[in-house]
Design a protein around this motif. Structure first.
Motif, PDB file in Angstrom:
ATOM      1  N   THR A  81       0.860  -1.175   0.000  1.00  0.00           N
ATOM      2  CA  THR A  81       0.000   0.000   0.000  1.00  0.00           C
ATOM      3  C   THR A  81       0.902   1.232   0.000  1.00  0.00           C
ATOM      4  N   LEU A  82       0.324   2.385  -0.263  1.00  0.00           N
ATOM      5  CA  LEU A  82       1.099   3.614  -0.204  1.00  0.00           C
ATOM      6  C   LEU A  82       1.714   3.800   1.169  1.00  0.00           C
ATOM      7  N   ALA A  83       0.954   3.544   2.230  1.00  0.00           N
ATOM      8  CA  ALA A  83       1.474   3.712   3.593  1.00  0.00           C
ATOM      9  C   ALA A  83       2.621   2.756   3.859  1.00  0.00           C
ATOM     10  N   GLU A  84       2.509   1.517   3.386  1.00  0.00           N
ATOM     11  CA  GLU A  84       3.586   0.548   3.583  1.00  0.00           C
ATOM     12  C   GLU A  84       4.838   0.969   2.824  1.00  0.00           C
ATOM     13  N   CYS A  85       4.647   1.436   1.594  1.00  0.00           N
ATOM     14  CA  CYS A  85       5.792   1.865   0.793  1.00  0.00           C
ATOM     15  C   CYS A  85       6.495   3.051   1.449  1.00  0.00           C
ATOM     16  N   GLU A  86       5.723   3.987   1.976  1.00  0.00           N
ATOM     17  CA  GLU A  86       6.326   5.131   2.657  1.00  0.00           C
ATOM     18  C   GLU A  86       7.126   4.676   3.871  1.00  0.00           C
ATOM     19  N   GLU A  87       6.588   3.704   4.590  1.00  0.00           N
ATOM     20  CA  GLU A  87       7.313   3.194   5.763  1.00  0.00           C
ATOM     21  C   GLU A  87       8.638   2.547   5.353  1.00  0.00           C
ATOM     22  N   ARG A  92      14.543   2.975   4.771  1.00  0.00           N
ATOM     23  CA  ARG A  92      15.719   3.024   3.913  1.00  0.00           C
ATOM     24  C   ARG A  92      16.481   4.349   4.080  1.00  0.00           C
ATOM     25  N   GLU A  93      15.750   5.427   4.240  1.00  0.00           N
ATOM     26  CA  GLU A  93      16.405   6.739   4.420  1.00  0.00           C
ATOM     27  C   GLU A  93      17.354   6.735   5.600  1.00  0.00           C
ATOM     28  N   ARG A  94      17.027   5.957   6.619  1.00  0.00           N
ATOM     29  CA  ARG A  94      17.847   5.931   7.818  1.00  0.00           C
ATOM     30  C   ARG A  94      18.919   4.845   7.786  1.00  0.00           C
ATOM     31  N   LEU A  95      18.597   3.731   7.166  1.00  0.00           N
ATOM     32  CA  LEU A  95      19.536   2.612   7.180  1.00  0.00           C
ATOM     33  C   LEU A  95      20.619   2.712   6.111  1.00  0.00           C
ATOM     34  N   GLU A  96      20.263   3.172   4.917  1.00  0.00           N
ATOM     35  CA  GLU A  96      21.243   3.144   3.831  1.00  0.00           C
ATOM     36  C   GLU A  96      22.410   4.108   4.036  1.00  0.00           C
ATOM     37  N   PRO A  97      22.190   5.308   4.596  1.00  0.00           N
ATOM     38  CA  PRO A  97      23.369   6.132   4.912  1.00  0.00           C
ATOM     39  C   PRO A  97      24.304   5.436   5.907  1.00  0.00           C
ATOM     40  N   LEU A  98      23.738   4.703   6.860  1.00  0.00           N
ATOM     41  CA  LEU A  98      24.557   3.969   7.826  1.00  0.00           C
ATOM     42  C   LEU A  98      25.333   2.857   7.140  1.00  0.00           C
ATOM     43  N   LEU A  99      24.670   2.122   6.264  1.00  0.00           N
ATOM     44  CA  LEU A  99      25.353   1.047   5.546  1.00  0.00           C
ATOM     45  C   LEU A  99      26.446   1.614   4.650  1.00  0.00           C
ATOM     46  N   LEU A 100      26.164   2.741   3.999  1.00  0.00           N
ATOM     47  CA  LEU A 100      27.184   3.366   3.155  1.00  0.00           C
ATOM     48  C   LEU A 100      28.390   3.796   3.983  1.00  0.00           C
ATOM     49  N   VAL A 155      18.889  -4.230   4.164  1.00  0.00           N
ATOM     50  CA  VAL A 155      18.762  -3.230   3.102  1.00  0.00           C
ATOM     51  C   VAL A 155      18.425  -3.886   1.779  1.00  0.00           C
ATOM     52  N   GLU A 156      19.046  -5.016   1.488  1.00  0.00           N
ATOM     53  CA  GLU A 156      18.735  -5.700   0.224  1.00  0.00           C
ATOM     54  C   GLU A 156      17.277  -6.166   0.202  1.00  0.00           C
ATOM     55  N   ARG A 157      16.778  -6.632   1.338  1.00  0.00           N
ATOM     56  CA  ARG A 157      15.373  -7.050   1.385  1.00  0.00           C
ATOM     57  C   ARG A 157      14.450  -5.853   1.152  1.00  0.00           C
ATOM     58  N   LEU A 158      14.768  -4.716   1.755  1.00  0.00           N
ATOM     59  CA  LEU A 158      13.948  -3.523   1.548  1.00  0.00           C
ATOM     60  C   LEU A 158      13.990  -3.080   0.092  1.00  0.00           C
ATOM     61  N   TRP A 159      15.150  -3.210  -0.541  1.00  0.00           N
ATOM     62  CA  TRP A 159      15.259  -2.906  -1.975  1.00  0.00           C
ATOM     63  C   TRP A 159      14.344  -3.822  -2.781  1.00  0.00           C
ATOM     64  N   ASN A 160      14.347  -5.112  -2.451  1.00  0.00           N
ATOM     65  CA  ASN A 160      13.501  -6.052  -3.180  1.00  0.00           C
ATOM     66  C   ASN A 160      12.028  -5.667  -3.071  1.00  0.00           C
ATOM     67  N   ILE A 208      16.874   8.996  -1.609  1.00  0.00           N
ATOM     68  CA  ILE A 208      15.779   8.096  -1.259  1.00  0.00           C
ATOM     69  C   ILE A 208      14.525   8.891  -0.899  1.00  0.00           C
ATOM     70  N   ARG A 209      14.703   9.993  -0.168  1.00  0.00           N
ATOM     71  CA  ARG A 209      13.550  10.796   0.238  1.00  0.00           C
ATOM     72  C   ARG A 209      12.821  11.357  -0.977  1.00  0.00           C
ATOM     73  N   ARG A 210      13.564  11.750  -1.988  1.00  0.00           N
ATOM     74  CA  ARG A 210      12.941  12.317  -3.187  1.00  0.00           C
ATOM     75  C   ARG A 210      12.058  11.275  -3.876  1.00  0.00           C
ATOM     76  N   THR A 211      12.513  10.039  -3.923  1.00  0.00           N
ATOM     77  CA  THR A 211      11.711   8.973  -4.503  1.00  0.00           C
ATOM     78  C   THR A 211      10.424   8.782  -3.705  1.00  0.00           C
ATOM     79  N   ARG A 212      10.552   8.739  -2.391  1.00  0.00           N
ATOM     80  CA  ARG A 212       9.377   8.539  -1.539  1.00  0.00           C
ATOM     81  C   ARG A 212       8.353   9.644  -1.735  1.00  0.00           C
TER      82      ARG A 212
END
Length: 226
Positions: A81-87, A92-100, A155-160, A208-212
């Motif tokens: 759903t839109l709400a799930e995708c936003e979540e 991702r906005e918080r995790l991917e900078p950490l992983l990078l 992160v890979e699961r969230l990407w999928n 990532i935020r821009r996509t969301r």
């Protein structure tokens, strides 16, 4: 099942893993849209597999969040759903900078050269499928040197989960949005070359935020049938 989903040439190896990999790739590449029905007999025929590994593959993909299994009804490609995708995107906005930040200090010159090649390739293609494929390679490579216990897999699961909606974003993006997107890829490479991990992390967070935010303005993306 679409005709674009191709069976592996070889039947060697673990059949369930082969089937799961094939379905996963088809979802990522847009050959199987969210909401698409997955019929076990068609999958078994496509991959030259029996029903048992097909069932195992679908259960594995359900655990990844890519497939929804309904008892006595069947299997479908999961849809958000839109709400799930936003979540998911907020996560991702918080995790991917950490992983990078974990990965960046360990990227080699060859890695950085490849990232630069991929950024250039994205700037020069108008093919959505090619862009999405190269974009994924770019970001997964930027994270690939991180030595983490679970962050990389998460992160890979969230990407999928969001990959089909990434395709929708690419289609919806206007010329200005695409220009900013390409600029951000190049800025990331520059920051990584200069050892500016914080700058690279800020760039990916905004990316990532821009996509969301664009997807949130198009709720129809989440209601179209597969």
């Amino acid at each position: 099942m679409t005709s674009d989903l191709q069976a592996p040439a070889s039947r060697d190896g673990n059949a369930a893993m082969r089937v799961a990999s094939g379905i996963r790739d088809a979802i990522a590449h847009g050959d199987l849209a969210p909401g698409s029905r997955l019929r076990q007999e068609e999958i078994a025929e496509r991959f030259g597999a029996s029903r048992v590994p097909v069932r195992e593959a679908l259960k594995s993909l359900e655990a990844e969040g890519l497939v929804t299994l309904v008892p006595n009804a069947g299997a479908w490609v999961s849809r958000l759903t839109l709400a799930e995708c936003e979540e998911v995107y907020q996560t991702r906005e918080r995790l991917e900078p950490l992983l990078l930040a974990h990965s960046a200090p360990h990227l080699s010159e060859a890695d950085l050269d490849r990232l630069e090649e991929l950024a250039a390739a994205m700037s020069s293609t108008d093919d959505v499928g090619e862009f999405v494929r190269v974009d994924r390679e770019f970001h997964m490579l930027s994270y690939s040197r991180a030595e983490t216990l679970m962050l990389g897999d998460l992160v890979e699961r969230l990407w999928n989960l969001t990959q089909p909606y990434r395709r929708a974003y690419t289609v919806l993006a206007d010329a200005d949005t695409r220009r900013i997107m390409h600029d951000e890829h190049h800025l990331m490479v520059v920051a990584l070359r200069e050892g500016d991990v914080e700058g690279a992390a800020r760039t990916i967070e905004g990316h990532i935020r821009r996509t969301r935010r664009l997807l949130s303005r198009h709720p129809e993306v989440f209601t179209t049938s597969g």
